[in-house]
Design an enzyme around this catalytic site. Structure first.
Site, PDB file in Angstrom:
ATOM      1  N   ASN A  16       0.336  -1.395  -0.107  1.00  0.00           N
ATOM      2  CA  ASN A  16      -0.421  -0.315   0.151  1.00  0.00           C
ATOM      3  C   ASN A  16       1.711   1.291   0.115  1.00  0.00           C
ATOM      4  O   ASN A  16       0.484   2.701  -0.845  1.00  0.00           O
ATOM      5  CB  ASN A  16      -1.114   0.008   1.279  1.00  0.00           C
ATOM      6  CG  ASN A  16      -2.382  -0.900   0.945  1.00  0.00           C
ATOM      7  OD1 ASN A  16      -3.070  -0.474   0.281  1.00  0.00           O
ATOM      8  ND2 ASN A  16      -2.544  -1.817   1.210  1.00  0.00           N
ATOM      9  N   ASN A 109      -7.307   3.749   8.768  1.00  0.00           N
ATOM     10  CA  ASN A 109      -6.643   2.679   8.919  1.00  0.00           C
ATOM     11  C   ASN A 109      -7.199   2.122   7.530  1.00  0.00           C
ATOM     12  O   ASN A 109      -8.325   2.590   7.134  1.00  0.00           O
ATOM     13  CB  ASN A 109      -6.834   2.151  10.255  1.00  0.00           C
ATOM     14  CG  ASN A 109      -6.509   0.395   9.746  1.00  0.00           C
ATOM     15  OD1 ASN A 109      -5.269   0.673   9.479  1.00  0.00           O
ATOM     16  ND2 ASN A 109      -7.216  -0.167  10.563  1.00  0.00           N
ATOM     17  N   HIS A 111      -8.710  -1.746   5.979  1.00  0.00           N
ATOM     18  CA  HIS A 111      -8.484  -2.842   6.732  1.00  0.00           C
ATOM     19  C   HIS A 111      -9.336  -4.362   5.834  1.00  0.00           C
ATOM     20  O   HIS A 111     -10.415  -3.663   4.756  1.00  0.00           O
ATOM     21  CB  HIS A 111      -9.316  -2.733   7.482  1.00  0.00           C
ATOM     22  CG  HIS A 111      -9.867  -4.084   8.117  1.00  0.00           C
ATOM     23  ND1 HIS A 111      -8.939  -4.984   9.358  1.00  0.00           N
ATOM     24  CD2 HIS A 111     -10.831  -4.831   8.125  1.00  0.00           C
ATOM     25  CE1 HIS A 111      -9.458  -5.965   9.380  1.00  0.00           C
ATOM     26  NE2 HIS A 111     -10.858  -6.294   9.134  1.00  0.00           N
ATOM     27  N   SER A 138     -12.186  -1.819   3.671  1.00  0.00           N
ATOM     28  CA  SER A 138     -12.579  -0.894   4.297  1.00  0.00           C
ATOM     29  C   SER A 138     -11.391   0.220   4.221  1.00  0.00           C
ATOM     30  O   SER A 138     -10.590  -0.496   5.194  1.00  0.00           O
ATOM     31  CB  SER A 138     -12.941  -1.263   5.781  1.00  0.00           C
ATOM     32  OG  SER A 138     -14.806  -1.954   5.304  1.00  0.00           O
TER      33      SER A 138
HETATM   34  C1  GRF Z   1      -3.767  -4.823   4.081  1.00  0.00           C
HETATM   35  O1  GRF Z   1      -4.265  -5.531   3.044  1.00  0.00           O
HETATM   36  C2  GRF Z   1      -4.329  -3.831   5.103  1.00  0.00           C
HETATM   37  O2  GRF Z   1      -5.329  -4.374   4.415  1.00  0.00           O
HETATM   38  C3  GRF Z   1      -3.799  -4.727   5.963  1.00  0.00           C
HETATM   39  O3  GRF Z   1      -2.857  -5.580   5.793  1.00  0.00           O
HETATM   40  C4  GRF Z   1      -2.448  -5.193   5.106  1.00  0.00           C
HETATM   41  C5  GRF Z   1      -0.990  -4.450   4.379  1.00  0.00           C
HETATM   42  O4  GRF Z   1      -0.360  -5.204   2.790  1.00  0.00           O
HETATM   43  N1  GRF Z   1      -4.613  -3.997   7.388  1.00  0.00           N
HETATM   44  P1  GRF Z   1       0.652  -4.339   2.859  1.00  0.00           P
HETATM   45  O5  GRF Z   1       1.592  -4.164   3.752  1.00  0.00           O
HETATM   46  O6  GRF Z   1       0.316  -2.929   2.690  1.00  0.00           O
HETATM   47  O7  GRF Z   1       0.893  -5.034   1.503  1.00  0.00           O
END
Ligand code: GRF
Length: 208
Positions: A16, A109, A111, A138
């Site tokens: 992300n 955040n 999720h 979300s």
């Molecule tokens: C994501 O699926 C997010 O929704 C959750 O943790 C994961 C993180 O993935 N909270 P990354 O480290 O961004 O690849």
């Protein structure tokens, strides 16, 4: 160029974070990352920050007996960067109320479930096991409840025949698309939290 700056908190891969960096580079987010903070010294996301020339901090939670002390350390460090927003992107620690108080209404955040369904871990398998037709993501403001704060955006897909690992991959694609958009809305002051309610363009939205 906007002065809006935000910190990204990570614990792992940071895909992300990678997508957020790309969107900033493509000027699709009006702002910049002032700091990437990881509680995990081995998080791959740190490499992404390094490569992008973004300042990073490592505060290892294992060096603290109490969560409050760990959180106080993070707040102290974050304050030096004066972030306008804290973006949790795969940050695997629960924040204490003192941290939340410091940045109330300014912590987002992401999720991997259609909250309020499946707070916590293992969401993909839980959605499959429950026989759900849809699964999704979300994005919410963080309050004292676990994955329970006011939701600002959701996105969903049909589960179909996907197994948990295929679903995880598909869910990541949704995340990489939606999180940058939500951050940009916040940066442009189009999205905000007032008295515990989410407003988009001055209209209250209720996704729960
Ligand atoms: C994501 O699926 C997010 O929704 C959750 O943790 C994961 C993180 O993935 N909270 P990354 O480290 O961004 O690849």
């Amino acid at each position: 160029m906007s002065n809006f700056k935000f910190a990204v908190l990570i614990s792992g891969n940071g895909s992300n974070l990678g997508s957020i960096i790309e969107h900033i580079n493509e000027k699709k987010i009006e702002g910049s990352i002032c700091c990437v903070l990881s509680n995990n010294p081995k998080a791959f996301g740190i490499e992404r920050a390094k490569e992008a020339g973004i300042p990073f901090e490592i505060i290892n939670h294992k060096h603290y007996k109490e969560r409050n002390d760990f959180d106080a350390s993070m707040v102290e460090k974050l304050k030096t960067y004066k972030p306008d927003l804290i973006v949790l992107a795969g940050f695997m620690r629960i924040l204490s109320s003192s941290f939340i108080k410091e940045y109330r209404g300014k912590i987002l955040n992401i999720h991997p479930s259609l909250l309020p369904k499946y707070p916590g871990l293992n969401t993909h398998q839980r959605a499959i096991d429950s026989g759900d037709k849809f699964h999704g993501i979300s994005i919410h403001f963080v309050d004292e409840s676990l994955d329970g704060g006011p939701i600002c955006a959701q996105s969903k897909i049909e589960i179909g025949n996907s197994d948990a690992s295929q679903l995880k991959e598909r869910i990541h694609m949704l995340e990489h698309d939606l999180y940058p958009k939500v951050i940009d809305l916040f940066a442009k002051k189009r999205l905000c939290l007032k008295k515990g309610k989410v407003y988009l363009d001055d209209k209250q939205i209720e996704l729960k």
